[in-house]
Enzyme design. Structure first.
Site, PDB file in Angstrom:
ATOM      1  N   LYS A 188       0.850  -1.189   0.000  1.00  0.00           N
ATOM      2  CA  LYS A 188       0.000   0.000   0.000  1.00  0.00           C
ATOM      3  C   LYS A 188       0.886   1.240   0.000  1.00  0.00           C
ATOM      4  CE  LYS A 188      -1.793   2.625   3.112  1.00  0.00           C
ATOM      5  NZ  LYS A 188      -1.713   3.923   2.413  1.00  0.00           N
ATOM      6  N   GLU A 229      10.162   0.743  10.373  1.00  0.00           N
ATOM      7  CA  GLU A 229      11.178   1.775  10.174  1.00  0.00           C
ATOM      8  C   GLU A 229      10.477   3.095  10.419  1.00  0.00           C
ATOM      9  OE1 GLU A 229      12.814   4.633   8.994  1.00  0.00           O
ATOM     10  OE2 GLU A 229      13.015   3.957   6.919  1.00  0.00           O
ATOM     11  N   CYS A 266      13.381  10.525   7.134  1.00  0.00           N
ATOM     12  CA  CYS A 266      13.332   9.971   8.494  1.00  0.00           C
ATOM     13  C   CYS A 266      14.673  10.069   9.191  1.00  0.00           C
ATOM     14  CB  CYS A 266      12.863   8.528   8.446  1.00  0.00           C
ATOM     15  SG  CYS A 266      13.742   7.553   7.231  1.00  0.00           S
ATOM     16  N   GLU A 306      10.109  15.149  15.816  1.00  0.00           N
ATOM     17  CA  GLU A 306      10.452  15.084  14.403  1.00  0.00           C
ATOM     18  C   GLU A 306       9.622  16.135  13.669  1.00  0.00           C
ATOM     19  OE1 GLU A 306       9.181  11.454  12.310  1.00  0.00           O
ATOM     20  OE2 GLU A 306      11.139  11.455  11.342  1.00  0.00           O
TER      21      GLU A 306
END
Ligand code: NAI
Length: 808
Positions: free
Chosen positions: A193, A267, A301, A398
């Site tokens: 997906k 991850e 990331c 983040e």
């Protein structure tokens, strides 16, 4: 008259746009309306629901995408299931040919993929053309090689089966390749997906699979938002989930798959430190910062979003950085002269704006270049924050945008402390001309990837993945293959698991055997009186259980033969604290650990008769007890042997560097030992972890803990430092959840019933600790193939890749 340097200073850049024609024509050819790619055919979603995807540089719509429902996901999983046996049966060479064909076709259509990626995601064409798409091809080539070598290099492993894969929007086709290439290479089939903002290159990829005639059902692409992702996660016939995205969703997936037996790799996010020592080449550092935080608009990331600079050079670095920021160009992603493109979507732009405002409100100083961004589309300028406190939101959260914070440090020790002051652990970079210093600091950083004098470099040959809350599992390299295989013996072994009535199965099975001393029958008059109650073993000392209660232990005939401490939450906490103090164990040499383990074996051998008699009390079978002791000694030898041989690797990455893949310990580990084989089960689970440098809190067999409590004396006489092996006796059902929920436990192994396994996995989502649970599946501890070896070592370590460039 103007000099050449004046001209260079004043010269304006002219636009150099890449033509979008072929990508737009491709969209038109599909009437800008896409279905799902299931079982080798394009199908309409069952619900008929669809949504729009837009170009973030213009906010204009590009196409309509299908919203796959649970029923659509089910169709795709079925297609993948049907295709899997034949795909696996093709063999390594057959699969290698298909992966090679994919790589070749990606290359042949690389410009189309690049342009489509840039208009869908907003990333500069220079990046999609020179980084994303070439790396996609490289992943398929590299894994074509692994398919070819699987039979030889992974001879004792088999495919996992059907893999559900969910990817984010920041590197759409690249993340697809990181997921699909290793899965297919190892004989699995996939349902992938893509992210709802950026599905177009995945759909073009599906078409490519069709064009080359890839067998139907091997690759299935279902589009949709988080609901589609959730349906895939929850589908009972999916054998593994591989996810890249936010830590928040990663945590939901950990909890949702708990107890299902699905393999899982995550991850997740990061807040990666970018550590600059005063002897670094500051001009290189400035270019490094550009690559660290302005690559892909900072939506990376592993972005180096926290600059930590040694005090003496901080001012100079800030001045140089600001100068460089003035020259960065933000604008049309298809312009080849643009450095920073568009943010993926309005919602992400708002998130960045909100966090920047919060940074200012919390007192940090913000700086942006003097020029302004295009007003149409989702653009945000490069942003630098100074005077940031380490606890500030912008230093911890983040941001996933072109925003970097800068803090200073004085000593290398302080740099390490600041660098590790985060719940994440995805990546780090170190800048210093002193390689000794850099290589001293690299192992001290809690991160899956450490780049020395470089940043944001990736390759299929090197594993990538996190420590701590950045997730677990690796993608790329030999280490990445583990995620897509299981051990042959697991496939062979079938049979009923240990399914108790309570979550930990202890009440049904053990209530007759173990209970509070006060409620148990009195010791048989014919036996010697209970002479002593072994305490817990914490920090190298015997410790009385906090509860002040003991549990009675009975022999094979149900007669009470002793008591052990009834450990509780507080005892576990004390043991975890003691284990943390013993982390020096990991810093000693592997040779030293090997010596200590040989010594443990030697001291167990010296007491072999005593241990055999003890085990025979529990089992009533002296012969098997002797065999168990003998095997335990042998197993200790195995791990003494492995202690200095579980080597890392040097990966062949195609740059001028060495990439060191180091096996590092997980840290503090909980080990809930199997109920059966009280000595062998204890040795087989505690000592691989110890051999690799972990400090352990062990919960020994609840059925018969005396073998483990007798073991204290072996530990004491074998130079095992206090705190390396801590033993808390008690009820598995009470102690396992405490270990699973404990934020200072980095990893947890649980060998027990399925329900207890589920509970452990669910609670572990709190700090994303690594878990390895048995789901109540049987394992023959007497069989070396099942009871020892690499499977255990892989779970006792995590791979850190350290990239060290060479050359002038
Ligand atoms: P997300 O984690 O929600 O999305 C990633 C993928 O997961 C998408 O394909 C999404 O459809 C899917 N998803 C969402 N909810 C799901 C669920 N309950 N079950 C299964 N799949 C689900 O990330 P999002 O919302 O796109 O971005 C939010 C923030 O996450 C960003 O601002 C950024 O900070 C972070 N992020 C981190 C990434 C990374 O690589 N570390 C990638 C993308 C986002």
């Amino acid at each position: 008259m103007a000099s050449i340097s004046d001209i260079f200073e004043t010269m304006e850049w002219g636009p150099a746009p890449e033509a979008a024609g072929p990508a737009q024509q491709w969209l038109d050819a599909h009437a800008r309306d896409f279905g799902l790619y299931v079982g080798g055919a394009w199908v309409r979603p069952e619900s008929g629901e669809s949504f729009e995807t837009a170009n973030p540089a213009t906010n204009k719509p590009l196409a309509r995408l299908a919203q796959a429902s649970a029923a659509d996901v089910d169709r795709a999983v079925q297609a993948a299931r049907e295709a899997q046996p034949a795909w696996a049966a093709l063999g390594g060479h057959g699969r290698a040919r298909w992966l090679y064909a994919i790589a070749r076709h990606v290359q042949k259509h690389s410009r189309m993929f690049s342009v489509l990626e840039s208009i869908d995601n907003g990333k500069p064409i220079r990046e999609s053309r020179d980084i994303d798409i070439p790396l996609v091809a490289r992943h398929f080539y590299h894994h074509a090689g692994w398919a070819q070598l699987m039979d030889r290099e992974l001879a004792d492993r088999v495919p996992v089966g059907v893999i559900g894969q969910i990817i984010p929007w920041n590197f759409p086709l690249l993340m697809l390749s990181w997921k699909i290439a290793p899965a297919l290479a190892m004989g699995n089939t996939v349902v992938l997906k893509p992210a709802e903002f950026t599905s177009l290159t995945a759909l073009r990829f599906a078409e490519l699979c069709d064009e080359i005639g890839l067998p139907a059902g091997v690759v299935n692409i279902v589009t949709g938002d988080g609901r589609t992702g959730a349906a895939l996660v929850e589908h009972p016939d999916v054998d593994k989930i591989a996810f890249t995205g936010s830590t928040e969703v990663g945590r939901i997936i950990r909890a949702a798959t708990a107890g299902s037996g699905k393999k899982l790799s995550l991850e997740l996010g990061g807040k990666s430190p970018f550590v600059v020592f005063e002897d670094a080449d500051l001009d290189s550092v400035v270019e490094g910062v550009v690559d660290a935080i302005w690559f892909n608009q900072g939506q990376v990331c592993c972005a180096g979003s926290r600059i930590l600079v040694q005090e003496g050079v901080a001012e100079r670095l800030i001045a140089k950085l600001k100068g460089r920021m003035e020259t960065l160009r933000v604008g049309n992603p298809l312009d080849k002269a643009v450095d920073i493109g568009a943010i993926v979507a309005p919602v992400q732009l708002e998130r960045i704006q909100g966090l920047v405002k919060q940074g200012q409100d919390e007192g940090a100083r913000m700086w942006q270049p003097s020029w302004s961004c295009p007003t149409e589309g989702c653009f945000y300028p490069p942003t630098l924050f100074t005077e940031v406190s380490p606890a500030a939101t912008i230093a911890q959260e983040e941001i996933f945008g072109p925003v970097v914070v800068l803090m200073t440090f004085r000593t290398p020790a302080e740099a390490v402390e600041l660098a590790n002051n985060t719940r994440y652990g995805l990546a780090a970079s170190i800048w210093s001309e002193n390689i000794n210093l850099a290589l001293d600091v690299a192992p001290k950083l809690q991160a899956g990837t450490v780049w020395i004098n470089c940043t944001n470099v990736f390759d299929a040959a090197s594993g990538f993945g996190g420590y701590r809350e950045s997730g677990f599992g690796r993608e790329g390299g030999r280490e990445g293959l583990r995620e897509y295989v299981k051990w042959t013996w697991e496939k062979e072994a079938n049979g009923a698991g240990e399914h108790g009535g309570s979550p930990h199965g202890s009440s049904t099975k053990h209530e007759t055997l173990v209970g509070r001393a006060s409620v148990l029958a009195r010791p048989d008059a014919g036996l010697p009186p209970i002479d002593r109650t072994p305490k817990l073993h914490i920090g190298g000392k015997q410790a009385r259980p906090d509860s002040g209660y003991s549990l009675s232990v009975v022999d094979h005939a149900g007669r009470a033969i002793g008591e052990v401490g009834h450990g509780n939450r507080k005892d576990v906490r004390n043991a975890v604290e003691a284990a943390h103090k013993a982390k020096g164990w990991a810093k000693g040499t592997a040779h030293n650990r090997a010596q200590v383990l040989f010594y443990v074996a030697e001291n167990l051998a010296a007491r072999a008769d005593e241990f055999a008699r003890r085990l025979a009390q529990g089992s009533g079978d002296m012969k098997s007890a002797e065999r168990e002791v003998e095997l335990s000694i042998e197993r200790l030898y195995t791990y003494a042997a492995w202690a200095d041989k579980w080597d890392g690797q040097v990966h062949h990455t195609p740059f001028r560097n060495v990439t060191l893949a180091m096996n590092e310990p997980i840290g503090v580990m909980g080990v809930v030992c199997p109920a059966e084989h009280p000595l062998l089960g204890f040795v087989s689970t505690v000592f691989p972890a110890v051999a690799m440098g972990n400090a352990v809190v062990a919960v020994p067999s609840e059925r018969f803990p005396l073998a483990a409590t007798d073991f204290y004396q072996v530990l004491d006489t074998s130079d095992v430092p206090g705190g390396v092996v801590n033993v808390v006796t008690g009820l598995r059902a009470e102690l396992s959840p405490v270990l699973a929920a404990h934020d200072d436990v980095d990893g947890l192994w649980y060998f027990g019933p399925r329900e207890g396994s589920a509970e452990v996995e669910k609670l572990a989502a709190g700090n994303m600790k690594r878990t390895w649970v048995s789901y109540g599946r049987p394992r023959d501890w007497l069989d070396a193939r099942q009871g020892e070896g690499e499977e255990f070592l892989e779970h006792a370590t995590q791979v850190k890749n350290i990239w060290v460039p060479y050359g002038e």
